[in-house]
Design a protein around this motif. Structure first.
Motif, short mmCIF file in Angstrom:
data_model
loop_
_atom_site.label_atom_id
_atom_site.label_comp_id
_atom_site.label_asym_id
_atom_site.label_seq_id
_atom_site.Cartn_x
_atom_site.Cartn_y
_atom_site.Cartn_z
N THR A 218 29.66 -2.35 11.23
CA THR A 218 28.24 -2.12 10.90
C THR A 218 27.67 -0.81 11.45
N HIS A 219 28.40 -0.12 12.30
CA HIS A 219 27.82 1.05 12.99
C HIS A 219 27.44 2.18 12.02
N ALA A 220 28.34 2.46 11.07
CA ALA A 220 28.12 3.61 10.18
C ALA A 220 26.85 3.42 9.35
N LEU A 221 26.74 2.26 8.71
CA LEU A 221 25.57 2.00 7.87
C LEU A 221 24.29 2.00 8.70
N LEU A 228 20.47 8.90 11.69
CA LEU A 228 21.17 9.52 12.82
C LEU A 228 22.45 10.24 12.42
N ILE A 229 22.99 9.91 11.26
CA ILE A 229 24.18 10.60 10.76
C ILE A 229 24.00 10.85 9.27
N ASN A 230 24.76 11.80 8.73
CA ASN A 230 24.66 12.05 7.28
C ASN A 230 25.79 11.33 6.54
N GLU A 231 25.85 11.54 5.25
CA GLU A 231 26.79 10.77 4.44
C GLU A 231 28.25 11.09 4.79
N LYS A 232 28.50 12.35 5.06
CA LYS A 232 29.86 12.75 5.41
C LYS A 232 30.30 12.09 6.73
N GLN A 233 29.38 12.08 7.67
CA GLN A 233 29.68 11.44 8.96
C GLN A 233 29.84 9.92 8.79
N LYS A 234 29.04 9.38 7.90
CA LYS A 234 29.13 7.94 7.62
C LYS A 234 30.53 7.61 7.11
N THR A 271 25.91 11.73 17.17
CA THR A 271 24.45 11.63 17.32
C THR A 271 23.92 12.45 18.49
N GLY A 272 24.79 12.68 19.49
CA GLY A 272 24.33 13.43 20.67
C GLY A 272 23.23 12.74 21.46
N LEU A 273 23.12 11.43 21.27
CA LEU A 273 22.06 10.69 21.96
C LEU A 273 22.33 10.58 23.46
#
Ligand SMILES: *[C@@H]1O[C@H](CO)[C@@H](O)[C@H](O)[C@H]1NC(C)=O
Ligand SMILES: *[C@@H]1O[C@H](CO)[C@@H](O)[C@H](O)[C@H]1NC(C)=O
Ligand SMILES: *[C@@H]1O[C@H](CO)[C@@H](O)[C@H](O)[C@H]1NC(C)=O
Ligand SMILES: *[C@@H]1O[C@H](CO)[C@@H](O)[C@H](O)[C@H]1NC(C)=O
Length: 443
Positions: A218-221, A228-234, A271-273
């Motif tokens: 579930t993390h990517a979605l 927090l991330i774009n589609e490529k990162q997803k 994310t660099g959080l």
């Protein structure tokens, strides 16, 4: 009139230290009602460390006042983090200038209406003693077995404990420990005379890891739709997730655990959080204050611990012992528990590790005759003092709560709302009432 400089000057140069040393780091009123060790293997001396705080304002006779047990996550982290950083009656606080760590009263502890017991679980964690490293549990059955011995030993400390309803609560990896001990109790009780049974009334899991194979997916979605991330990162994250799921299905427990760690590390990197535990925080949770506090001279003695012990907030040895346990599911235990006791799941909204979406993903897969009705149940808006506190969904024995403005450590971020939540849940009040329509918590 005396010149105030006479008082301040010596402190600046020399005597500050002796002043702070004479400050009682552990005020008498902050001491637990009881603390010390509960044997799990008297033959070897392995024992679980506990701190117990009696209810501050019980609303029934003590022999009927519920007992809450708190289990920290990890695997390998000490419940003293929960006690002194989250839900206990006194919490650590650092003086910004002197860096001195003191205890401060928690305005909304979980032991207001209930007794509260913290267990350093399993042996080897926190102040708990693993006489022999081989005795450290490697799976949830062993965790349940040890906790059962410890809980029984605790109940035997005081005749009034025997009759009190027990609620097992915990957080994070507690999503596996809490069902494990609950399940163990339900299976053990039928073989014991009623007077010897553990009076399990419910379990509560905060931001839990319970069914990792589902949750790791579930993390990517979740991160994508949180912006927090774009589609490529997803897509990249989804590939890593699929690998963790594949290895789990193959029961390659070691590699699957490592694969999950890669998912979380990649998410952290993308994310660099400051922390995945709460995407709204600029700085991570400062649980290291608890470690610093407990290692100060004299603190161990007042808690009944040998001064020669070194306190670590999380034990690597225990984390390693449970490495192959990480991706194993405790979902079947929750399915059994919900038929025999109350179950509360709650999640701080800002958690990117075991948050709202992560929990809902496995809950909807539960094998339980009430699950359809639960999923159909209305998600109610929860207000406290006229302010939005979160959402509550309940059917039958299962309740799910979203806590707004909180991350992974819900009581640390929302002490008052978490207190109201747990009190209302235990007492079947407010939104946890059967068929409750609208409820505004009253104080
Ligand atoms: C788990 O995998 C790591 C990395 O491949 C390896 O170093 C370690 O020995 C393995 N542990 C077990 C218990 O198999
Ligand atoms: C993410 O990892 C890359 C490659 O290792 C590194 O260069 C980059 O600084 C990391 N980014 C963050 C935010 O940690
Ligand atoms: C404390 O631990 C040390 C080192 O293990 C041991 O020698 C000592 O006897 C212990 N003290 C007490 C009071 O148990
Ligand atoms: C709910 O839990 C109680 C025990 O607290 C149990 O008797 C009851 O059967 C459970 N209800 C359902 C629908 O499973």
């Amino acid at each position: 009139m005396r010149n105030p400089w006479i008082i301040f000057f010596p402190c600046i140069f020399l005597l500050c230290n002796s002043f702070t040393n004479s400050t009682p780091l552990f005020p008498k009123e902050a001491l637990p009602t009881k603390s010390g060790y509960l044997p799990v293997n008297p033959a070897t001396g392995s024992a679980i460390f506990y701190t117990f705080y009696e209810s501050q304002e019980p609303i029934s006779s003590i022999s009927e006042t519920p007992l809450l047990i708190w289990l920290q996550g990890g695997p390998g982290c000490s419940s003293s983090l929960g006690n002194f950083y989250e839900l206990g009656p006194w919490r650590v606080s650092e003086n910004q200038n002197s860096k001195e760590i003191k205890l401060e009263q928690n305005p909304a502890p979980w032991n207001r209406l209930f007794g509260l017991l913290f267990l350093d679980n399993p042996i080897g964690v926190g102040f708990s003693i693993a006489s022999n490293p081989d005795e450290i549990p490697k799976d949830e059955h062993a965790v349940g077995e040890q906790l059962f011995s410890a809980i029984k030993a605790f109940i035997n400390l005081d005749p009034s404990f025997k009759t009190r309803p027990i609620y097992i609560t915990g957080e994070s990896y507690g999503g596996k420990y809490v069902p494990a001990i609950g399940y163990y109790i339900l299976n053990k009780n039928p073989y014991l005379p009623i007077s010897e049974q553990v009076k399990l009334a419910g379990i509560a899991i905060g931001n839990g890891l319970t069914d990792p194979i589902t949750q790791v997916g579930t993390h990517a979605l979740n991160a994508y739709f949180s912006g927090l991330i774009n589609e490529k990162q997803k897509t990249k994250l989804e590939e890593l997730q699929s690998e963790a799921i594949r290895l789990t299905m193959m029961e390659n427990w070691n590699e699957s655990t490592l694969a999950r760690t890669r998912v979380l590390k990649t998410l952290q990197n993308m994310t660099g959080l400051a922390t995945l535990y709460n995407f709204n925080r600029q700085i991570p949770y400062k649980t290291d204050l608890v470690e610093k506090f407990l290692n100060q001279k004299g603190i161990k003695t007042v808690l009944g611990v040998n001064e020669s012990m070194v306190y670590e907030e999380c034990s690597e040895v225990v984390g390693t012992a449970l490495h192959e346990d990480v991706m194993k599911s405790s979902k079947f235990m929750v399915e059994y528990l919900v038929k025999n006791s109350k179950v509360l799941l709650y999640q701080g909204q800002f958690d990117l590790r075991d948050g709202v979406v992560s929990t809902e993903s496995w809950v909807k897969k539960m094998k339980w005759e009430g699950i359809e009705k639960f999923l159909e149940a209305e998600r109610k808006v929860w207000n406290v003092k006229g302010k939005l506190a979160g959402y509550v969904q309940k059917w039958g024995n299962l309740s799910n709560v979203v806590v707004m403005g909180a991350g992974h450590l819900v009581p640390a971020d929302q002490e008052l709302n978490s207190q109201i939540m747990v009190e209302d849940w235990v007492l079947d009040r407010g939104l946890f009432l059967k068929n409750a329509k609208v409820f505004k918590a009253m104080l």
